[in-house]
Motif scaffolding. Structure first.
Motif, mmCIF file in Angstrom:
data_model
loop_
_atom_site.group_PDB
_atom_site.id
_atom_site.type_symbol
_atom_site.label_atom_id
_atom_site.label_comp_id
_atom_site.label_asym_id
_atom_site.label_seq_id
_atom_site.Cartn_x
_atom_site.Cartn_y
_atom_site.Cartn_z
ATOM 1 N N VAL A 67 51.766 32.998 -10.308
ATOM 2 C CA VAL A 67 50.694 33.511 -9.460
ATOM 3 C C VAL A 67 51.182 34.758 -8.721
ATOM 4 O O VAL A 67 52.372 34.902 -8.465
ATOM 5 C CB VAL A 67 50.216 32.377 -8.504
ATOM 6 C CG1 VAL A 67 51.268 32.026 -7.486
ATOM 7 C CG2 VAL A 67 48.913 32.702 -7.847
ATOM 8 N N ASN A 68 50.242 35.652 -8.455
ATOM 9 C CA ASN A 68 50.555 36.816 -7.638
ATOM 10 C C ASN A 68 49.320 37.126 -6.797
ATOM 11 O O ASN A 68 48.195 36.997 -7.281
ATOM 12 C CB ASN A 68 50.896 38.030 -8.518
ATOM 13 C CG ASN A 68 51.606 39.117 -7.715
ATOM 14 O OD1 ASN A 68 51.192 39.434 -6.603
ATOM 15 N ND2 ASN A 68 52.667 39.661 -8.269
ATOM 16 N N VAL A 69 49.551 37.484 -5.559
ATOM 17 C CA VAL A 69 48.416 37.817 -4.697
ATOM 18 C C VAL A 69 48.598 39.236 -4.164
ATOM 19 O O VAL A 69 49.648 39.564 -3.601
ATOM 20 C CB VAL A 69 48.282 36.838 -3.509
ATOM 21 C CG1 VAL A 69 47.013 37.126 -2.719
ATOM 22 C CG2 VAL A 69 48.295 35.395 -3.999
ATOM 23 N N VAL A 70 47.588 40.045 -4.395
ATOM 24 C CA VAL A 70 47.616 41.422 -3.905
ATOM 25 C C VAL A 70 46.735 41.480 -2.665
ATOM 26 O O VAL A 70 45.622 40.957 -2.670
ATOM 27 C CB VAL A 70 47.077 42.378 -4.991
ATOM 28 C CG1 VAL A 70 46.939 43.790 -4.455
ATOM 29 C CG2 VAL A 70 47.993 42.341 -6.207
ATOM 30 N N VAL A 71 47.267 42.100 -1.616
ATOM 31 C CA VAL A 71 46.489 42.182 -0.381
ATOM 32 C C VAL A 71 45.956 43.596 -0.243
ATOM 33 O O VAL A 71 46.703 44.573 -0.330
ATOM 34 C CB VAL A 71 47.377 41.820 0.834
ATOM 35 C CG1 VAL A 71 46.582 41.948 2.128
ATOM 36 C CG2 VAL A 71 47.917 40.405 0.686
ATOM 37 N N LYS A 72 44.649 43.707 -0.055
ATOM 38 C CA LYS A 72 44.059 45.037 0.100
ATOM 39 C C LYS A 72 43.218 45.128 1.365
ATOM 40 O O LYS A 72 42.788 44.106 1.930
ATOM 41 C CB LYS A 72 43.233 45.420 -1.133
ATOM 42 C CG LYS A 72 41.957 44.637 -1.313
ATOM 43 C CD LYS A 72 41.036 45.273 -2.336
ATOM 44 C CE LYS A 72 40.149 46.277 -1.667
ATOM 45 N NZ LYS A 72 38.979 46.674 -2.440
ATOM 46 N N LYS A 73 43.033 46.346 1.787
ATOM 47 C CA LYS A 73 42.126 46.608 2.911
ATOM 48 C C LYS A 73 41.467 47.937 2.583
ATOM 49 O O LYS A 73 42.167 48.934 2.406
ATOM 50 C CB LYS A 73 42.923 46.709 4.215
ATOM 51 C CG LYS A 73 42.057 46.910 5.448
ATOM 52 C CD LYS A 73 42.856 46.736 6.724
ATOM 53 C CE LYS A 73 43.693 47.971 7.017
ATOM 54 N NZ LYS A 73 44.412 47.904 8.299
ATOM 55 N N ASP A 74 40.178 47.933 2.458
ATOM 56 C CA ASP A 74 39.461 49.126 2.019
ATOM 57 C C ASP A 74 40.139 49.695 0.775
ATOM 58 O O ASP A 74 40.242 49.020 -0.206
ATOM 59 C CB ASP A 74 39.363 50.160 3.149
ATOM 60 C CG ASP A 74 38.720 49.521 4.383
ATOM 61 O OD1 ASP A 74 37.754 48.746 4.194
ATOM 62 O OD2 ASP A 74 39.218 49.737 5.492
ATOM 63 N N GLN A 112 48.315 34.589 -12.871
ATOM 64 C CA GLN A 112 46.986 34.522 -12.265
ATOM 65 C C GLN A 112 47.014 35.447 -11.051
ATOM 66 O O GLN A 112 47.757 35.193 -10.096
ATOM 67 C CB GLN A 112 46.692 33.080 -11.817
ATOM 68 C CG GLN A 112 46.805 32.052 -12.923
ATOM 69 C CD GLN A 112 45.517 31.940 -13.736
ATOM 70 O OE1 GLN A 112 44.455 32.373 -13.291
ATOM 71 N NE2 GLN A 112 45.626 31.358 -14.926
ATOM 72 N N PHE A 113 46.220 36.496 -11.124
ATOM 73 C CA PHE A 113 46.207 37.465 -10.019
ATOM 74 C C PHE A 113 45.046 37.199 -9.069
ATOM 75 O O PHE A 113 43.890 37.118 -9.494
ATOM 76 C CB PHE A 113 46.055 38.891 -10.556
ATOM 77 C CG PHE A 113 47.377 39.523 -10.859
ATOM 78 C CD1 PHE A 113 48.108 40.151 -9.865
ATOM 79 C CD2 PHE A 113 47.896 39.469 -12.144
ATOM 80 C CE1 PHE A 113 49.340 40.722 -10.142
ATOM 81 C CE2 PHE A 113 49.118 40.035 -12.429
ATOM 82 C CZ PHE A 113 49.850 40.663 -11.436
ATOM 83 N N PHE A 114 45.389 37.074 -7.813
ATOM 84 C CA PHE A 114 44.371 36.939 -6.764
ATOM 85 C C PHE A 114 44.407 38.202 -5.915
ATOM 86 O O PHE A 114 45.448 38.844 -5.782
ATOM 87 C CB PHE A 114 44.693 35.744 -5.878
ATOM 88 C CG PHE A 114 44.527 34.413 -6.563
ATOM 89 C CD1 PHE A 114 43.382 33.648 -6.342
ATOM 90 C CD2 PHE A 114 45.493 33.924 -7.426
ATOM 91 C CE1 PHE A 114 43.224 32.423 -6.975
ATOM 92 C CE2 PHE A 114 45.343 32.696 -8.061
ATOM 93 C CZ PHE A 114 44.201 31.946 -7.833
ATOM 94 N N VAL A 115 43.260 38.519 -5.348
ATOM 95 C CA VAL A 115 43.226 39.633 -4.405
ATOM 96 C C VAL A 115 42.638 39.099 -3.103
ATOM 97 O O VAL A 115 41.692 38.321 -3.104
ATOM 98 C CB VAL A 115 42.371 40.808 -4.938
ATOM 99 C CG1 VAL A 115 42.263 41.909 -3.888
ATOM 100 C CG2 VAL A 115 42.991 41.378 -6.214
ATOM 101 N N VAL A 116 43.250 39.492 -2.002
ATOM 102 C CA VAL A 116 42.705 39.138 -0.689
ATOM 103 C C VAL A 116 42.319 40.440 -0.017
ATOM 104 O O VAL A 116 43.140 41.350 0.100
ATOM 105 C CB VAL A 116 43.771 38.430 0.170
ATOM 106 C CG1 VAL A 116 43.261 38.212 1.578
ATOM 107 C CG2 VAL A 116 44.140 37.116 -0.463
ATOM 108 N N ASP A 117 41.060 40.495 0.372
ATOM 109 C CA ASP A 117 40.602 41.684 1.078
ATOM 110 C C ASP A 117 40.651 41.354 2.554
ATOM 111 O O ASP A 117 39.784 40.646 3.066
ATOM 112 C CB ASP A 117 39.180 42.017 0.606
ATOM 113 C CG ASP A 117 38.720 43.341 1.167
ATOM 114 O OD1 ASP A 117 39.351 43.825 2.143
ATOM 115 O OD2 ASP A 117 37.737 43.889 0.638
#
Ligand SMILES: Nc1[nH]c(=O)nc2c1ncn2[C@H]1C[C@H](O)[C@@H](COP(=O)(O)OP(=O)(O)OP(=O)(O)O)O1
Length: 313
Positions: A173-180, A246-251
């Motif tokens: 698993v990998n989680v990418v954190v984004k903001k705008d 499995q890629f997750f993104v958190v905005d």
């Protein structure tokens, strides 16, 4: 996982190509006429009627460089397709490091030279060469399809290793954190990289829990809002497993309870393009479109030999 094209209603022409090796060197000839004129290549040509493909490979080596093959091994079969043609050129690719006789240049192939493998003249060889050459060196059987618009422009490629079906799967698993339009990166991560390392999903753990565990572990963020965006299969040519990530993104512009320590920096996505992105330039931008997709990458060391993107719509 990878779909291989079917060529119903296409005719086929059989070709051979034999690559000859001695220690850390490869023998290449400069083709002076016909297909591949002006390119360095191994030795081969059309299979004649009533001739086996193996016999054609040996005959072509003899005709084009004078050597007698003592033994050789077929490693790959490549379907070359040209836009606008209904004929597939089916190339049978051989590895040979047992031969005898003297090298004799021919009208068709001259000069003929030994090159250190690492110094192969890639810029004056067929473009597809670099994508399948690692399998020849490691003797990993494969099947491939390369679609050309013309001799210098390839528009599609598929490579399938014959042992891929037997490989085990590991879920990560990998989680990418984004903001705008920004991506969050730990300060310890190298300049050229934008992703934290993947974490293996534990036995019995749901993907979502693994993603939440990842967020806490890598970014010290606690949130309930993870969104699964991509499933990426990574196959290294000489490993017996395939990593399914499995890629997750958190905005976190939408998240209320995410707090960050000073160990992190934000990076503008638009400034990332010129740098090395994981594992190719298209990857992060596709991830940031936030539309679910599947991807597959076949990799040798740091080189992507084949990549596929599918959106799930
Ligand atoms: N995209 C490609 N990548 C590559 O590495 N080799 C290729 C290639 N397309 C063709 N070849 C090789 C396969 C084969 O050895 C040769 C072309 O075969 P041809 O039959 O056109 O050549 P010849 O003129 O040597 O044939 P003969 O008249 O049978 O000797 O070029």
């Amino acid at each position: 996982m990878l779909e291989y094209p079917t060529f119903k209603s296409y005719s086929r022409k059989l070709l051979t190509l034999t690559l000859i090796f001695k220690n850390d060197e490869i023998l290449l000839g400069m083709k002076n006429r016909g297909m591949g004129k002006g390119k360095w290549n191994g030795f081969g040509g059309k299979v004649e009627p009533n001739e086996t493909i193996d016999d054609a490979a040996k005959r072509e080596v003899k005709e084009e460089c004078g050597l007698d093959v003592i033994s050789m091994e077929k490693i790959g079969i490549i379907d070359f397709e040209y836009v606008g043609s209904k004929e597939i050129l089916e190339g049978h690719i051989y590895f040979c490091d047992l031969f005898e006789g003297d090298i004799i240049e021919s009208d068709e192939m001259a000069p003929i030279k030994w090159f250190k493998i690492k110094d192969s003249p890639c810029d004056t060889m067929w473009i597809d060469h670099k994508y399948w050459f690692p399998m020849i060196l490691k003797k990993i059987p494969f099947k491939a399809h390369f679609k050309y618009l013309n001799d210098d422009t390839m528009i599609d490629s598929t490579i399938i290793l014959s042992n891929t079906v037997n490989k085990t799967r590991e879920t990560w698993v990998n989680v990418v954190v984004k903001k705008d339009n920004q991506i969050l990166k730990h300060k310890n991560i190298d300049e050229s990289e934008y992703l934290n390392k993947h974490e293996q999903v534990m036995t019995g753990e749901s993907l979502e829990n693994a993603a939440l565990r990842y967020l806490k572990m890598h970014y010290e963020i606690t949130t309930e809002e993870v969104q699964k965006i991509a499933v990426v299969n990574i196959e290294l040519i000489d490993k017996p497993y395939i990593q399914e990530i499995q890629f997750f993104v958190v905005d976190i512009s939408k998240s209320t309870n995410a707090t960050l320590t000073n160990d992190y920096q934000w990076f503008d996505i638009s400034n990332l393009q010129a740098k090395k992105l994981w594992p190719d330039d298209k990857f992060l931008s596709t991830l940031f479109m936030m539309k679910p997709f599947n991807a597959y990458f076949l990799i040798d060391n740091d080189n992507v030999l084949c990549s596929k993107y599918n959106n799930n719509e």
